[in-house]
Design an enzyme around this catalytic site. Structure first.
Site, mmCIF file in Angstrom:
data_model
loop_
_atom_site.group_PDB
_atom_site.id
_atom_site.type_symbol
_atom_site.label_atom_id
_atom_site.label_comp_id
_atom_site.label_asym_id
_atom_site.label_seq_id
_atom_site.Cartn_x
_atom_site.Cartn_y
_atom_site.Cartn_z
ATOM 1 N N GLY A 45 0.823 -1.203 0.000
ATOM 2 C CA GLY A 45 0.000 0.000 0.000
ATOM 3 C C GLY A 45 0.856 1.253 0.000
ATOM 4 O O GLY A 45 2.093 1.201 -0.032
ATOM 5 N N GLU A 46 0.168 2.386 0.070
ATOM 6 C CA GLU A 46 0.856 3.683 -0.029
ATOM 7 C C GLU A 46 0.201 4.673 0.909
ATOM 8 O O GLU A 46 -1.030 4.725 1.043
ATOM 9 C CB GLU A 46 0.806 4.194 -1.466
ATOM 10 C CG GLU A 46 1.577 5.478 -1.702
ATOM 11 C CD GLU A 46 1.682 5.821 -3.172
ATOM 12 O OE1 GLU A 46 1.869 7.012 -3.489
ATOM 13 O OE2 GLU A 46 1.566 4.889 -3.997
ATOM 14 N N GLY A 47 1.031 5.457 1.610
ATOM 15 C CA GLY A 47 0.545 6.512 2.481
ATOM 16 C C GLY A 47 0.958 7.862 1.948
ATOM 17 O O GLY A 47 1.429 7.996 0.813
ATOM 18 N N MET A 49 3.419 9.690 2.904
ATOM 19 C CA MET A 49 4.853 9.907 2.864
ATOM 20 C C MET A 49 5.613 8.816 2.121
ATOM 21 O O MET A 49 6.705 9.070 1.620
ATOM 22 C CB MET A 49 5.411 10.020 4.293
ATOM 23 C CG MET A 49 4.874 11.213 5.061
ATOM 24 S SD MET A 49 5.491 11.255 6.756
ATOM 25 C CE MET A 49 7.255 11.417 6.481
ATOM 26 N N GLY A 50 5.072 7.596 2.069
ATOM 27 C CA GLY A 50 5.849 6.525 1.462
ATOM 28 C C GLY A 50 5.012 5.346 1.025
ATOM 29 O O GLY A 50 3.782 5.319 1.176
ATOM 30 N N VAL A 52 4.710 0.978 1.055
ATOM 31 C CA VAL A 52 5.015 -0.126 1.959
ATOM 32 C C VAL A 52 5.060 -1.424 1.157
ATOM 33 O O VAL A 52 4.150 -1.714 0.364
ATOM 34 C CB VAL A 52 3.976 -0.222 3.088
ATOM 35 C CG1 VAL A 52 4.355 -1.357 4.049
ATOM 36 C CG2 VAL A 52 3.873 1.096 3.848
ATOM 37 N N LYS A 67 8.923 0.377 4.756
ATOM 38 C CA LYS A 67 8.227 1.626 4.433
ATOM 39 C C LYS A 67 9.248 2.563 3.797
ATOM 40 O O LYS A 67 10.170 3.039 4.463
ATOM 41 C CB LYS A 67 7.635 2.253 5.697
ATOM 42 C CG LYS A 67 6.788 3.485 5.439
ATOM 43 C CD LYS A 67 6.147 3.970 6.739
ATOM 44 C CE LYS A 67 5.268 5.186 6.508
ATOM 45 N NZ LYS A 67 4.651 5.651 7.782
ATOM 46 N N ASP A 162 -3.137 11.781 14.357
ATOM 47 C CA ASP A 162 -3.788 11.259 13.150
ATOM 48 C C ASP A 162 -4.431 9.903 13.435
ATOM 49 O O ASP A 162 -4.285 8.957 12.670
ATOM 50 C CB ASP A 162 -2.779 11.146 12.004
ATOM 51 C CG ASP A 162 -3.465 10.969 10.643
ATOM 52 O OD1 ASP A 162 -4.668 11.300 10.531
ATOM 53 O OD2 ASP A 162 -2.809 10.480 9.706
#
Length: 511
Positions: A45-47, A49-50, A52, A67, A162
């Site tokens: 997946g993706e957040g 900032m980065g 994974v 990450k 968050d």
């Protein structure tokens, strides 16, 4: 681990036994790429900032999560510092309900920046809420763990900022379902000893809009009570299926959060269970606009959760609603044993009656043959076991009380604690019933039985349970503050960011 050894040998021989060919920052990472000592196996997946990846250590075969900071952020010293700060923060808190970060690597100019983290298998709370309604006991179990993790963070002066369902991951550990892991401390804020926040200038809005506190949405200074508001948001969503405030536009959402009270909670959960008024009151207190009107610590929230009455499923419908693995399966022996004893007694009595009848019939025939009508040979009567069928003895047998298990049939009590291994004690007698997970048969009773669940390092919890039918009790336990204080003395230090080649002894897979 033969397959892993074969995999590592193939990988190393294919690369000439060197890791110098690892991709640089300009090359897009994909499944199969090698980053440092790890080969990327699966994109997870993706957040913000980065990205994974699931990865495997080339030499040891250990699976981890990597990450990796996005290339555009890896060139920004501020982002790199925040990324490293997340690793340092997580190691500073050092709590079982917070995702573990083993290492932080900065490859330097033109290289990648990434964290090596524990690999979790399960699903996020957000995905779970979209799939099924949660029972009250399950909500309580998840909520207590979230409070424990964030309470530990607040204890060392860290505010997450968050908290949302997607940052709460549910996995299974040591047979315990719904084991919570709090993720993503990338925007966490440290508080100085005077209580003033550090790390981000006021006026910057950071977080997920739907779960922000009013002061956070307004760009004001935040403290631990902002996380308590976010926890209230999550409680609200678990109880009714959606967060308290929803809007298509960000501006409209911010206005609602700052100015409008949250809509009242429904009287019943999506699962159909009634919502305890004290739980609804606790959630609304967490969602108060003013920080001073909220619970001031998560320990206060945890206490309210643990004191909340949770009815154990006792009806056939409630037991049928449980997963197969959660249903009681032990056979009750009391009723079967009593039935068997009654059958043996009845058969024995019948045999004796037949013998007596036969002896009497033989005596009568013998007497009649001698011409003595109406008399019975007394010697035969003496030999006959008349005491078995004598009226007075028969009346005494009928008056004899039935076994206790027939008058009050046993019921099955199942007790789960989270974590397991806790001692279950009767509060009225002090009798130790056993260790969780506990399955015990007890006499049926109309008066509720009060139990105390105790585990070293955790706050004891008392629960009342009705034993007029089979009952199942789930007791989440919160860590005691004294345990946290003593653990703090042995807190691990985060590994310093390393550049370039990594020593094998410092690699997390070698631990």
């Amino acid at each position: 681990m033969g397959n892993d050894d074969l995999f590592a040998q193939t990988l190393l021989s294919g690369r000439g036994g060197s890791m110098s060919g690892e991709p640089r920052m300009g090359v897009e990472l994909r499944e199969g790429s090698v980053l440092g000592s790890y080969q990327l196996e699966t994109y997870l997946g993706e957040g913000s900032m980065g990205r994974v990846f699931q990865a495997r250590h080339a030499r040891l075969g250990r699976q981890v999560a990597l990450k990796v900071l996005k290339p555009e952020h890896a060139r920004d010293g501020g982002f790199v510092q925040r990324f490293f700060q997340e690793a340092r923060t997580v190691n500073q808190i050092n709590h079982e309900h917070i995702v573990e970060i083993f290492d932080f690597v900065d490859e330097g100019e033109g290289g990648h920046v990434y964290c090596v983290m524990e690999l979790l298998r399960g699903h996020g709370l957000g995905a779970l809420l979209k799939q099924e309604p949660l029972s009250l006991a399950r909500i309580q179990r998840i909520a207590v763990q979230v409070c424990a993790a964030l309470g530990a963070a607040h204890h060392v002066g860290v505010v997450h900022r968050d908290i949302k369902p997607d940052n709460l991951f549910l996995t299974q550990r040591a047979g315990q379902p719904d084991f919570v892991k709090v993720l993503d401390f990338g925007v966490a804020k440290h508080l100085s000893s005077e209580g003033a926040p550090t790390g981000t200038l006021d006026g910057t809005i950071i977080g997920t809009p739907a779960y922000m506190s009013p002061e956070q949405a307004a760009g004001l200074s935040v403290d631990a009570r902002s996380d308590i508001y976010a926890v209230g948001n999550i409680f609200y969503e678990m109880l009714c299926g959606h967060p308290p405030f929803q809007a298509e536009a960000f501006g409209q959402l911010v206005v609602q959060i700052i100015t409008q009270p949250p809509p009242p909670l429904p009287s019943h959960l999506p699962s159909g269970e009634p919502l305890p008024p004290q739980l609804a009151d606790l959630v609304m207190r967490c969602l108060a606009k003013e920080p001073e009107a909220r619970p001031q610590t998560l320990a206060e929230v945890t206490t309210g959760l643990l004191l909340m009455p949770v009815q154990a499923p006792s009806s056939p419908e409630a037991v049928a609603a449980l997963e197969a693995s959660e249903r009681p399966t032990r056979r009750m022996a009391a009723i079967a044993g009593a039935t068997r004893r009654r059958a043996v007694m009845a058969a024995g009595g019948g045999v004796l009656a037949l013998l007596t009848g036969a002896l009497l019939w033989t005596g009568m025939r013998s007497t009649n043959s001698k011409g003595s009508v109406g008399s019975v040979d007394e010697s035969l009567l003496a030999r006959a076991p008349v005491s078995v069928v004598a009226p007075q003895r028969e009346a005494e047998a009928r008056a004899e009380p039935l076994p206790l298990e027939l008058v009050h049939p046993a019921v099955r009590l199942t007790v789960h604690s989270f974590p397991e291994g806790a001692q279950v004690v009767r509060s009225d007698t002090g009798e130790v019933l056993g260790i969780t997970p506990l399955v015990r048969e007890l006499p049926r009773r109309e008066v509720p039985l009060t139990l105390k669940v105790e585990l070293a390092g955790y706050v004891s919890s008392e629960r009342s349970v009705r034993l007029d039918a089979h009952a199942e009790l789930e007791v989440p336990l919160a860590k005691s503050l004294t345990a946290k204080t003593s653990a703090k003395k042995g807190t691990r230090n985060a590994p310093a960011p390393r550049r370039g080649t990594r020593a094998a002894s410092a690699d997390p897979a070698s631990r």
